[in-house]
Structure formats: C-alpha cells, structure tokens
Write an enzyme that holds these catalytic residues in place. Structure first.
Site: not given
Ligand SMILES: Cc1cc2nc3c(=O)[nH]c(=O)nc-3n(C[C@H](O)[C@H](O)[C@H](O)COP(=O)(O)OP(=O)(O)OC[C@H]3O[C@@H](n4cnc5c(N)ncnc54)[C@H](O)[C@@H]3O)c2cc1C
Length: 433
Positions: A55, A121, A202, A318, A331
């Site tokens: 969301g 997502r 979920r 994250d 996110a």
């Molecule tokens: C149950 C649940 C519900 C949620 N609901 C919400 C919501 O409603 N609203 C909201 O804002 N947030 C929500 N969140 C939080 C949100 O999902 C995360 O904050 C967000 O997805 C983080 O995105 P990111 O791109 O930082 O990390 P990620 O989505 O974890 O992406 C990291 C990427 O890096 C890659 N990677 C990792 N290590 C390496 C490496 N060494 N070399 C190359 N690639 C690598 C991975 O493969 C991945 O593709 C929720 C989380 C959960 C668990």
C-alpha cells in the site's frame, strides 16, 4: 525505452544500483530522469517479489511524482482509482471483547488515516520495469565486494567472478543487504536482521462470503483488529471482490534466517492463534483458505545501522532500515530515500559541470548528507513499527488493553508516517550538501 547515455560534453556520473527490487528501480528511474548513467545489478534471473500486496500513501505519490512521473504512471496502472478520502479510512476495532457467539459487531475504537492505495507487488515491479531503459539492468549478478581506491572508480566484484566499475554504489539490496555489511563491517551486529517473534499469515477471502460475518464497514474498509498477542489487518482488494486477511501472531519459538522466511501455513494454525478472540476474528480465520502463505517477520530493531554511507557507497530502502511491516510503510520510506538520493546526485552533476568540486569529494559529501537527512526518520520507523505492534497486541505494560490510552498514541505515530513533509526534506538536503 532507449539507453540513458549522457552526451559527450557533459560530465558523467556512473552509478551502480545493487538490487532490482522496488526501491532499486525507483532510485534508478530518478537517476535516469536526471540524465545520470546508471546500471542495476540484480542477483535473480528476473524481477521477483515475495509477498502479495503493497500500500502507498498520498505522500508516496507526491515523492514519486518528483522523482520521475513515470513511477506514478506505473503505479496508477496497477492500483484502483483514488476514492473519496472520507470513504477509505483505516479503522481500528477491538477484536477480542466481543460477545463470543451472540452475533454482536466488533467495537470500533477509532480510525487512523485515509488515502492508502494498494497494488500487487509483482505487477508494480513489472510496470516499473517497462520504464527502465534497455541495457540498464543485469540479472544474475550477485554483488560480493566493493574495492575503493583513491582517484579511481570503485571496483565491484560479483560471485560469478566478474567485475564492474562505477563512480558510486547505491545498495538497494534489501533486508539481508551485502552492501550494508560492506559499509559497517562484517563483525557489526547490525549486519544481520533478527526474528521479531511475529508470524504472519495471509489469505484472500471472497467479500461475498465475508460480508455476512463481518458487516458492511469491515467488508469495505481497511481495518485493524486488536487483541492479546495477535492482531489482524483486513482490507478490500480486487475492486472489493476479495478481503485480504493478514493475521499476525506472537511466536515464542526461534526462526533461523538461513531457513528462509516464507513457508506454507494452514487455516488451522490461524484458527489456533485467534481461538480466544471475538466472533469476527474467529469467523475470518475460519474463512481463510485451507493452505496459505506464512512469513516470519525479521527487522533491524535490535541492532540499528549507525550510518548509511561509507565513502562513495551507501544503502537505501530495506538495506538501510528494514522495519517490521506494522506501519505498512517500509516501501514508502524507501521512496522518500529515493527522492533524496535523486536530488543529491543531480546536485553532484551540477557541481561537476560548474567545475566546483572533484567527483569523489562531491559523491562522499552527497552520501554523508543522505545519512544526515534520512537516518533519524528511518530509524524512528524501525522503532515505531515495533511499538505499534506492542500496542495492537496489548503488550505495553503501561497501556495494556486500554483504548483510551492506546488510540492517541497510535494516531500520533501514524501522523508522523503520513504527514511527511517532502519540501522540508528537500530543503534539508539542499542545506546539508
Ligand atoms: C508482510 C509485509 C507487508 C508490507 N506491506 C507494506 C505496505 O503496505 N506498504 C509499504 O510501503 N511497505 C510494506 N512493506 C515493506 C516493503 O515490502 C519493503 O520495505 C520493500 O519491499 C523493500 O524494498 P527494497 O527494494 O528496499 O528491498 P527488496 O524488495 O528486498 O529488494 C532487494 C533486491 O536486491 C536483490 N539483492 C539482494 N542481495 C543482492 C546482491 N548481493 N547482489 C545483487 N542483488 C541483490 C534481491 O534479489 C532483491 O531483488 C511490507 C513488508 C512485509 C514483509
């Protein structure tokens, strides 16, 4: 889209983004929009997303529009249209003190905020991918190390033995971030996330089936159902044809990170977690599918990362501030990071064009500014996500199940999340750099 090549007469900035999750793509689109050369290195073989729904708040849409309007287009393509603000509040209900079998409705305790718009997502990630210029992303590239030598580009080493060069690295590699380890050192306790001892189930329930049990308000509005040691979040999805039921429960057992955090759960497990709750939560548990997704929730609360940058390397999303999802805003926080970083990289480019500074010095200053501007709010979110879970599950000794005490604190905390001042962040960014 064609590759984002800068012209020959402008100074160049080659940025490596590690991770092609939502934040990696959003940062990249911010850099592309500003004419900065960028390459994403993603360890998977394709865009992947775990989890189902996500969301975003009005302040996230505002940040996205400033990063790159294409991001809003991508999100608009996968979210239902905005509704009347009066009609989409997040409600809070007492899920426990309800007549056990007498058909009484849950007692509503108040409402938190409006304007949350949900998407699937994987659909959002796929739409974002359509705006990424050809040749910008390399899949199957797992970053292992970054070597920094004065006066030279950074050398990125991958697990397949290949290397790449870049002026700076932005680690968007998620909760288990490799870049975070590179920044704070392998021995730092913040390298690894910890189990929050909360398990999350979920499942989707057809609204038609749920409505007779939960009533019209809950069937059509996001609702948080509070109770001892567990809570539920329900919200309508797919044009109100389904109710997304997210059930969280305290788990006294340990869960090892190396075992992964997603498994298959059962309806019986959910029913067990909510067996002492009121009729509505017990009905919702009973309506869940026979098998469903179950996640162990990890975060970086116990050991928070002390800084987000080292030299010309930084982390965002994250990778910098993984929080438990109890504010539903992780996110969105990464989107705020992305705006800050996009603007900073633009300033670096401007200074290089004016001949005001050297590249290394400018990039280091930009990443220092990023930590200074973003860290306080982001670490607050890591802490607050813990605190609101304690409030939902009546674990705070000074408040327990007293809504007169819990609700003002919950509303105040949600106000900090939703009331983000984008202009103030951009002002602090400009002043800090
Ligand atoms: C149950 C649940 C519900 C949620 N609901 C919400 C919501 O409603 N609203 C909201 O804002 N947030 C929500 N969140 C939080 C949100 O999902 C995360 O904050 C967000 O997805 C983080 O995105 P990111 O791109 O930082 O990390 P990620 O989505 O974890 O992406 C990291 C990427 O890096 C890659 N990677 C990792 N290590 C390496 C490496 N060494 N070399 C190359 N690639 C690598 C991975 O493969 C991945 O593709 C929720 C989380 C959960 C668990």
């Amino acid at each position: 889209m064609s590759p984002n090549k800068p012209s020959n007469d402008t100074p160049q900035l080659d940025i490596a983004v590690i991770g092609g999750g939502i934040i990696g793509l959003v940062v990249t689109l911010g850099l592309v929009k500003r004419g900065i050369s960028v390459k994403i290195y993603e360890q998977s073989s394709t865009f992947r997303e775990t989890g189902a729904g996500l969301g975003f708040l009005p302040k996230d849409f505002e940040c996205m529009a400033r990063i790159n309007p294409d991001i809003v287009k991508a999100l608009e393509a996968v979210t239902p249209p905005a509704t009347d603000a009066e009609d989409d509040w997040l409600y809070v209900a007492d899920g426990y003190h309800q007549g056990k079998d007498d058909g009484k409705k849950e007692n509503l305790l108040g409402r938190m905020h409006s304007g949350l718009r949900g998407c699937r997502r994987v659909q959002f990630l796929t739409e974002l991918g359509k705006y990424i210029p050809d040749g910008t992303i390399e899949f199957r590239k797992r970053l292992e190390r970054v070597v920094e030598r004065e006066g030279e580009k950074l050398e990125l080493g991958f697990t397949d033995g290949n290397v790449a060069l870049a002026d700076a690295v932005i680690g968007c590699d998620g909760i288990k971030s490799r870049v975070r380890r590179i920044i704070i050192g392998e021995d730092h306790p913040a390298c690894l996330p910890r189990y929050t001892h909360t398990i999350c189930f979920r499942g989707l329930v057809p609204t038609q089936k749920a409505r007779p049990f939960v009533g019209d308000l809950i069937a059509s509005h996001p609702t948080m159902h509070l109770g001892p040691d567990a809570h539920m979040v329900t919200y309508p999805v797919a044009g109100q044809t389904f109710l997304n039921v997210v059930a969280m429960s305290h788990d006294p057992k340990d869960w090892r990170l190396e075992d992964g955090w997603e498994k298959t759960g059962t309806r019986q497990e959910v029913e067990g977690c909510f067996s002492s709750f009121g009729q509505t939560c017990r009905d919702l548990a009973a309506l869940m599918p026979e098998t469903l997704t179950k996640w162990a929730l990890f975060d970086t609360f116990d050991h928070q990362i002390p800084f987000y940058n080292l030299g010309r390397v930084c982390v965002a999303g994250d990778a910098a501030h993984a929080a438990a999802p109890h504010h539903g805003a992780g996110a969105g926080l990464g989107v705020e990071d992305s705006l800050c970083l996009s603007v900073l990289m633009e300033k670096v480019l401007e200074d290089l064009a004016d001949g005001k500074t050297g590249k290394e010095q400018a990039l280091e200053k930009a990443f220092e500014t990023f930590t200074a501007v973003r860290r306080e709010r982001c670490q607050w979110m890591v802490e607050s996500s813990h605190t609101v879970c304690d409030l939902y599950e009546w674990k705070r000794p000074d408040i327990k199940e007293d809504p007169a005490k819990a609700m003002p604190e919950l509303v105040a905390r949600y106000q900090i999340v939703v009331g983000f001042d984008t202009d103030a962040m951009l002002k602090a960014t400009a002043m800090g750099y």
